[in-house]
Design an enzyme around this catalytic site. Structure first.
Site, PDB file in Angstrom:
ATOM      1  N   LYS A   1       0.780  -1.022   0.212  1.00 10.61           N
ATOM      2  CA  LYS A   1       0.391  -0.333  -0.166  1.00 10.61           C
ATOM      3  C   LYS A   1       1.334   0.932  -0.777  1.00 10.61           C
ATOM      4  O   LYS A   1       1.235   1.613   0.970  1.00 10.61           O
ATOM      5  CB  LYS A   1      -1.104   0.130   1.368  1.00 10.61           C
ATOM      6  CG  LYS A   1      -1.873   1.163   1.086  1.00 10.61           C
ATOM      7  CD  LYS A   1      -2.657   1.456   1.963  1.00 10.61           C
ATOM      8  CE  LYS A   1      -1.716   2.510   3.021  1.00 10.61           C
ATOM      9  NZ  LYS A   1      -1.748   4.005   1.915  1.00 10.61           N
TER      10      LYS A   1
ATOM     11  N   GLU B   1       9.688   0.883  10.817  1.00 16.48           N
ATOM     12  CA  GLU B   1      10.654   2.207  10.318  1.00 16.48           C
ATOM     13  C   GLU B   1      10.306   3.155  10.267  1.00 16.48           C
ATOM     14  O   GLU B   1       9.579   3.404   9.150  1.00 16.48           O
ATOM     15  CB  GLU B   1      11.723   1.948   8.883  1.00 16.48           C
ATOM     16  CG  GLU B   1      12.355   0.390   8.552  1.00 16.48           C
ATOM     17  CD  GLU B   1      14.203   0.223   8.464  1.00 16.48           C
ATOM     18  OE1 GLU B   1      14.571   1.325   9.737  1.00 16.48           O
ATOM     19  OE2 GLU B   1      14.137  -0.541   9.164  1.00 16.48           O
TER      20      GLU B   1
ATOM     21  N   CYS C   1      14.148  10.772   6.317  1.00 18.17           N
ATOM     22  CA  CYS C   1      13.824  10.341   7.821  1.00 18.17           C
ATOM     23  C   CYS C   1      15.257   9.894   8.690  1.00 18.17           C
ATOM     24  O   CYS C   1      15.075  10.442  10.031  1.00 18.17           O
ATOM     25  CB  CYS C   1      13.598   8.620   8.553  1.00 18.17           C
ATOM     26  SG  CYS C   1      15.035   6.903   7.371  1.00 18.17           S
TER      27      CYS C   1
ATOM     28  N   GLU D   1       9.903  16.136  15.586  1.00 18.39           N
ATOM     29  CA  GLU D   1      10.648  15.762  13.589  1.00 18.39           C
ATOM     30  C   GLU D   1       9.507  16.417  12.380  1.00 18.39           C
ATOM     31  O   GLU D   1       8.291  16.193  12.253  1.00 18.39           O
ATOM     32  CB  GLU D   1      10.134  14.360  12.982  1.00 18.39           C
ATOM     33  CG  GLU D   1      10.972  14.011  11.715  1.00 18.39           C
ATOM     34  CD  GLU D   1      10.090  11.791  11.180  1.00 18.39           C
ATOM     35  OE1 GLU D   1       8.878  12.071  11.319  1.00 18.39           O
ATOM     36  OE2 GLU D   1      10.901  11.939  10.622  1.00 18.39           O
TER      37      GLU D   1
HETATM   38  P1  NAD Z   1       3.075   8.398   7.441  1.00 18.65           P
HETATM   39  O1  NAD Z   1       2.649   7.465   9.190  1.00 18.65           O
HETATM   40  O2  NAD Z   1       1.674   8.837   7.709  1.00 18.65           O
HETATM   41  O3  NAD Z   1       2.223   7.221   6.427  1.00 18.65           O
HETATM   42  C1  NAD Z   1       3.157   6.011   5.998  1.00 18.65           C
HETATM   43  C2  NAD Z   1       2.201   5.124   5.641  1.00 18.65           C
HETATM   44  O4  NAD Z   1       1.266   4.736   6.748  1.00 18.65           O
HETATM   45  C3  NAD Z   1       1.083   5.436   4.284  1.00 18.65           C
HETATM   46  O5  NAD Z   1       0.903   4.628   3.397  1.00 18.65           O
HETATM   47  C4  NAD Z   1      -0.288   5.915   4.799  1.00 18.65           C
HETATM   48  O6  NAD Z   1      -0.774   5.885   4.311  1.00 18.65           O
HETATM   49  C5  NAD Z   1      -0.226   4.373   5.937  1.00 18.65           C
HETATM   50  N1  NAD Z   1      -1.248   4.625   7.503  1.00 18.65           N
HETATM   51  C6  NAD Z   1      -1.801   5.677   7.534  1.00 18.65           C
HETATM   52  N2  NAD Z   1      -2.476   5.451   8.638  1.00 18.65           N
HETATM   53  C7  NAD Z   1      -1.975   3.976   9.124  1.00 18.65           C
HETATM   54  C8  NAD Z   1      -2.852   3.476   9.084  1.00 18.65           C
HETATM   55  N3  NAD Z   1      -3.370   3.186  10.699  1.00 18.65           N
HETATM   56  N4  NAD Z   1      -2.570   1.666   9.108  1.00 18.65           N
HETATM   57  C9  NAD Z   1      -2.224   1.447   8.313  1.00 18.65           C
HETATM   58  N5  NAD Z   1      -1.670   2.206   7.306  1.00 18.65           N
HETATM   59  C10 NAD Z   1      -1.869   3.335   7.502  1.00 18.65           C
HETATM   60  O7  NAD Z   1       4.494   8.474   7.390  1.00 18.65           O
HETATM   61  P2  NAD Z   1       4.527   9.343   5.914  1.00 18.65           P
HETATM   62  O8  NAD Z   1       3.613  11.133   6.280  1.00 18.65           O
HETATM   63  O9  NAD Z   1       4.308   9.137   4.878  1.00 18.65           O
HETATM   64  O10 NAD Z   1       5.705   9.028   5.248  1.00 18.65           O
HETATM   65  C11 NAD Z   1       6.513  10.155   6.634  1.00 18.65           C
HETATM   66  C12 NAD Z   1       7.781   9.541   8.243  1.00 18.65           C
HETATM   67  O11 NAD Z   1       7.544   8.421   7.020  1.00 18.65           O
HETATM   68  C13 NAD Z   1       8.515  10.212   9.126  1.00 18.65           C
HETATM   69  O12 NAD Z   1       8.183  10.503  10.257  1.00 18.65           O
HETATM   70  C14 NAD Z   1       9.490   9.952   8.599  1.00 18.65           C
HETATM   71  O13 NAD Z   1      10.398  10.046   9.498  1.00 18.65           O
HETATM   72  C15 NAD Z   1       9.050   8.062   8.227  1.00 18.65           C
HETATM   73  N6  NAD Z   1      10.224   7.146   7.023  1.00 18.65           N
HETATM   74  C16 NAD Z   1      11.242   6.882   7.854  1.00 18.65           C
HETATM   75  C17 NAD Z   1      12.126   6.237   7.157  1.00 18.65           C
HETATM   76  C18 NAD Z   1      12.508   5.183   8.330  1.00 18.65           C
HETATM   77  O14 NAD Z   1      13.222   4.086   6.964  1.00 18.65           O
HETATM   78  N7  NAD Z   1      12.954   4.387   9.334  1.00 18.65           N
HETATM   79  C19 NAD Z   1      12.134   5.760   6.141  1.00 18.65           C
HETATM   80  C20 NAD Z   1      11.590   7.163   5.115  1.00 18.65           C
HETATM   81  C21 NAD Z   1      10.577   7.690   6.109  1.00 18.65           C
END
Ligand code: NAD
Length: 499
Positions: free
Chosen positions: A197, A272, A306, A403
């Protein structure tokens, strides 16, 4: 300045104009809902495409397809060398479509076409080939045991690594293609099936990658994509009873919710998550190296990384020199659309995210923080935030603790390395950090004291397929990459033979 904006390839325009459904069982299918989710070009705020908003019924369809493919053995029971060959062919096909995928990525995500080509597609190819190679290196152990009964009986034990089953891969919007492949490739190398997804903000490249997977020979049902919102489609996917493992990359609050739900069925989870990554600059560091390294570490992909350095602690004797150097560097950055190969800073991914980052800066300004900003974006409809330095902010400001995930970096004066270490570790996050020094003694003494899953010395943000990556503390659980990566996609079975 001449207009260097690239013309959009015909194949990209055609893909944007398509009516995108869900990719299930090796083909396109309609979602059962009529609602559509708009996809915008961050450079001008215009809608460029739309995708389906899948519901729990659509998710169940995709998971059942993945489960059927898994239990049929069409992929899991293929010879490892055959799986490897198909995955390598997949990487070759992706390489042939580099420009198309890079343009699609820039148009939906906003990042520079240079980063899309070199990093998003180029580095992804390295990961794909590395992981394809792991397919033929899955091993167990042979173990001697000391079972005494019945007298005279002999036993031999060996362990097998077996694919875990259906994997749910949940992907964020900052590197949509690359992070999707960080889930698809280990899952498929291990013999699992997967349902991906993507983020509702950036769903397009993953849909194109699914088509290419089928073209490469990955059997129907092994790689499926559902598009939709997190709270609906994402939640239904992570909570589906046929999902054996969730591989999630995203924010810490959402990751915690997924871990809580997974606990009910003990679904395996890799998380992650976010970071608030410190860089510690000691007074003997090379200033030029620091400025070049941390400008890249802080502003790559507009800070939507991230691992980005967002708190730079600088020892007092070189603080003023470095602030002047960073100021000059930030003010020299060119800002423009990602399709302009000369633009070094591009728009943020969405208007919502731009507003979130702007709110952090407004809050800091209202509390009299000193901000130094570079150029603003050229298009008022685009989702731009100027690259910004925050000079010696108060420890209690929101942007010092949370963040921000934007082109914003704090420069903080510290008396000595001890103060820097204490402040660097004073966070719930623990994803990455860097230490800048020309002293080997200091590097060896301080790196073990930094609480982060990755610590760089005299560099920042460099990651590699063979280098395990993941978070301490609330930055995650489990590790991606490295020779043991497939362990997270397999179960270990002990076989005990009496002879
Ligand atoms: P997010 O947590 O808002 O969303 C990530 C994904 O989760 C999206 O596809 C979203 O639709 C889905 N999602 C949201 N709510 C959900 C739920 N209740 N159940 C299942 N899926 C759900 O994050 P974002 O805003 O898309 O991305 C930014 C974040 O990602 C930042 O915090 C960044 O640090 C983190 N990130 C971490 C890494 C790593 O390797 N540690 C890499 C890239 C990004």
């Amino acid at each position: 300045m001449p207009d260097n904006t690239l013309a959009v390839m015909d194949s990209v325009s055609r893909f944007l104009d398509r009516h995108h459904g869900l990719y299930i069982d090796g083909q396109w299918c309609e979602a059962s809902t009529e609602g559509r989710l708009a996809v915008y070009n961050p450079a001008d705020g215009q809608q460029i495409s739309s995708t389906a908003d899948a519901n729990a019924q659509d998710v169940a369809h995709a998971v059942q397809s993945a489960h059927q493919a898994f239990t049929s053995g069409i992929w899991a029971q293929r010879l490892p060398a055959e799986r490897e060959r198909i995955l390598l062919r997949y990487a070759d096909l992706v390489e042939q479509h580099t420009e198309e995928l890079a343009q699609l990525e820039t148009l939906e995500q906003g990042k520079s076409i240079n980063i899309a080509r070199m990093f998003e597609v180029g580095c992804t190819l390295n990961w794909m080939r590395y992981t394809a190679g792991l397919t033929t290196k899955i091993t167990g152990q042979t173990l001697d045991v000391s079972i005494p009964m019945p007298p005279g009986a002999k036993y031999q034990v060996y362990t097998r690594k077996e694919p875990i089953g259906v994997v749910a891969g949940i992907v964020p919007w900052n590197f949509p293609l690359m992070i999707a492949m960080w889930k698809v490739m280990p899952a498929l190398a291990a013999g699992c099936s997967i349902v991906i997804k993507p983020s509702e903000t950036t769903p397009l490249t993953v849909l194109r990658m699914a088509e290419l997977a089928t073209e490469a020979g990955i059997p129907p049902g092994v790689f499926n994509v559902v598009t939709g919102k997190g709270a609906g489609c994402g939640k239904a996917l992570t909570e589906h009873p046929l999902v054996a493992k969730v591989s999630f990359t995203g924010s810490t609050p959402v990751g915690k919710g997924i871990a809580r739900a997974a606990a009910d069925r003990l679904t395996r989870v890799t998380l992650e998550l976010g970071g608030k990554n410190p860089a510690i600059v000691l007074k003997d560091a090379d200033p030029q190296q620091v400025i070049e390294g941390l400008m890249a570490g802080s502003f790559l992909n507009q800070g939507q990384v991230c691992a980005a350095s967002s708190r730079i602690y600088i020892e007092a004797p070189i603080y003023d020199t470095l602030v002047a150097g960073f100021e000059q560097a930030v003010k020299s950055l060119t800002v423009g659309p990602g399709m302009d190969a000369n633009a070094q800073i591009n728009p943020l991914v969405s208007s919502d995210h731009r507003n979130k980052v702007a709110a952090y800066l407004d809050d800091a300004r209202s509390k009299h923080a000193e901000l130094i900003s570079g150029a603003s974006g050229p298009d008022s409809q685009g989702f731009y935030i100027p690259p910004t330095l925050v000079i010696n902010p108060d420890d209690k400001l929101n942007l010092t603790r949370e963040e921000v995930f934007g082109p914003v970096v704090n420069l903080i004066r510290v008396a000595d390395a001890e103060e820097a270490l204490r402040k660097a570790n004073d966070t719930d996050y623990g994803l990455t950090a860097s230490l800048w020094t020309t002293s080997l003694q200091a590097a060896m003494a301080y790196t073990p004291r930094i609480q982060a899953g990755t610590v760089w010395v005299n560099t920042h943000t460099l990651i590699d397929a063979n280098m395990p990556f993941g978070g301490f503390k609330q930055s995650g659980s489990g590790r991606d990459f490295g020779p043991d990566w497939l362990d997270a996609y397999t179960e270990s079975k002990s076989v005990c033979i009496r002879y």
